[in-house]
Design a protein around this motif. Structure first.
Motif, mmCIF file in Angstrom:
data_model
loop_
_atom_site.group_PDB
_atom_site.id
_atom_site.type_symbol
_atom_site.label_atom_id
_atom_site.label_comp_id
_atom_site.label_asym_id
_atom_site.label_seq_id
_atom_site.Cartn_x
_atom_site.Cartn_y
_atom_site.Cartn_z
ATOM 1 N N LEU A 1 -10.036 11.730 11.037
ATOM 2 C CA LEU A 1 -9.665 11.474 12.722
ATOM 3 C C LEU A 1 -8.955 10.355 12.781
ATOM 4 O O LEU A 1 -9.077 9.368 11.912
ATOM 5 N N ILE A 2 -7.753 10.356 13.488
ATOM 6 C CA ILE A 2 -6.784 9.177 13.648
ATOM 7 C C ILE A 2 -6.969 8.774 15.047
ATOM 8 O O ILE A 2 -6.920 9.574 16.099
ATOM 9 N N ARG A 3 -7.468 7.373 15.095
ATOM 10 C CA ARG A 3 -7.487 7.021 16.638
ATOM 11 C C ARG A 3 -6.286 5.914 17.012
ATOM 12 O O ARG A 3 -5.417 5.519 16.000
ATOM 13 N N ASP A 4 -5.858 5.999 18.188
ATOM 14 C CA ASP A 4 -4.727 5.246 18.595
ATOM 15 C C ASP A 4 -3.656 5.552 17.969
ATOM 16 O O ASP A 4 -3.052 4.629 17.085
ATOM 17 N N SER A 5 -3.085 6.878 17.798
ATOM 18 C CA SER A 5 -1.803 7.168 17.134
ATOM 19 C C SER A 5 -0.746 6.400 17.116
ATOM 20 O O SER A 5 -0.348 5.932 18.428
ATOM 21 N N THR B 1 -10.711 7.909 9.952
ATOM 22 C CA THR B 1 -12.168 8.094 9.783
ATOM 23 C C THR B 1 -12.120 9.423 8.790
ATOM 24 O O THR B 1 -11.475 10.478 9.635
ATOM 25 N N ALA C 1 -7.415 14.914 15.425
ATOM 26 C CA ALA C 1 -8.384 15.272 14.291
ATOM 27 C C ALA C 1 -7.760 16.579 13.461
ATOM 28 O O ALA C 1 -7.479 17.819 14.344
ATOM 29 N N THR D 1 -5.903 10.370 20.264
ATOM 30 C CA THR D 1 -6.854 10.398 19.092
ATOM 31 C C THR D 1 -6.903 12.115 18.593
ATOM 32 O O THR D 1 -6.470 12.731 19.452
ATOM 33 N N GLU E 1 -14.481 4.963 6.663
ATOM 34 C CA GLU E 1 -13.695 4.718 7.805
ATOM 35 C C GLU E 1 -12.518 3.521 7.077
ATOM 36 O O GLU E 1 -12.963 2.696 6.432
ATOM 37 N N ARG F 1 -7.984 2.674 11.464
ATOM 38 C CA ARG F 1 -7.888 3.652 12.693
ATOM 39 C C ARG F 1 -8.308 5.062 11.928
ATOM 40 O O ARG F 1 -8.367 6.227 12.620
#
Lengths: 112, 115
Positions: A74-78, A61, A20, A18, A56, A59
């Motif tokens: 925010l980028i999750r699970d790049s 936000t 940011a 993750t 959102e 992935r």
């Protein structure tokens, strides 16, 4: 002071991490906020708008803090395909709603 | 739907020559923007039009640069005479005042090299 400021990076992260990014803007009267993505040797493309309540999209936000005048992504699970430069963008209030001010971008590198 | 169209995609010219870049905005969009991007200066707004009328040309570097929009579906950016420091990627973008919140949509750009 620049109208839009971003950390240029690069941010080097492994797949699945993750990450940011933050950006600050100087004009408190700005009303529209966006994140654009630019791949190497390509044009900037709209990633998402940023709303006051936060929003959102899968992935991704985005958050807006008007009091502190900053925007975050925010980028999750790049994914490897997320590697790009991310541009923070606000509208130029004093020069017309349609004129946008682009930050210089934050570079993201996602490695296997 | 067709996006913003730019031509040529690449242009290599010699110093002193005239260069003309072309742009077709998204149909129905009433704003058109010309940008220049370099590593050193990032993305710079050169000029923008609303309903074919130039609104703000404060970003145009000097008199060697001129832009026109004769109708809603076509715009040109001309550099005469060109200089090596004009080498950059030139983007055209368009937006609609009646839709969205001012999002701009970019064309693929023209990569200009002046030798």
């Amino acid at each position: 002071r620049k109208e839009v400021e971003q950390d240029p990076g690069p941010f080097n992260v492994p797949e699945g991490a993750t990450v940011a990014f933050n950006c600050t803007y100087s004009n408190s009267a700005s009303q529209s906020f966006f994140w654009y993505r630019q791949d190497c040797r390509k044009e900037p493309k709209l990633l998402m708008s940023v709303y006051s309540s936060g929003n959102e999209d899968g992935r991704f936000t985005a958050q807006l803090n008007r009091a502190s005048q900053y925007i975050s992504l925010l980028i999750r699970d790049s994914k490897l395909s997320d590697s790009a430069t991310y541009l923070c963008v606000v509208n130029g209030v004093n020069t017309g709603f349609q004129k946008l001010v682009f930050g210089t971008g934050t570079r993201l590198l996602v490695s296997p | 739907d067709a996006g913003v169209i730019q031509s040529p995609r690449h242009e290599v010219t010699e110093m002193g020559q005239e260069v003309t870049l072309r742009c077709k905005p998204i149909s129905g969009h009433d704003y058109l923007f010309w940008y220049r991007q370099t590593m050193m200066r990032g993305l710079e707004l050169l000029i923008y039009f609303n309903n074919n009328v130039p609104i703000d040309d404060s970003g145009m570097p000097e008199d060697r640069f001129s832009a026109k929009m004769p109708n809603a579906s076509f715009s040109t950016l001309k550099i005469q005479p060109s200089e090596p420091r004009d080498s950059a990627v030139y983007f055209c973008a368009s937006s609609s005042a009646g839709k969205g919140r001012g999002e701009q949509y970019f064309g693929p750009g023209t990569r200009l090299t002046v030798t």
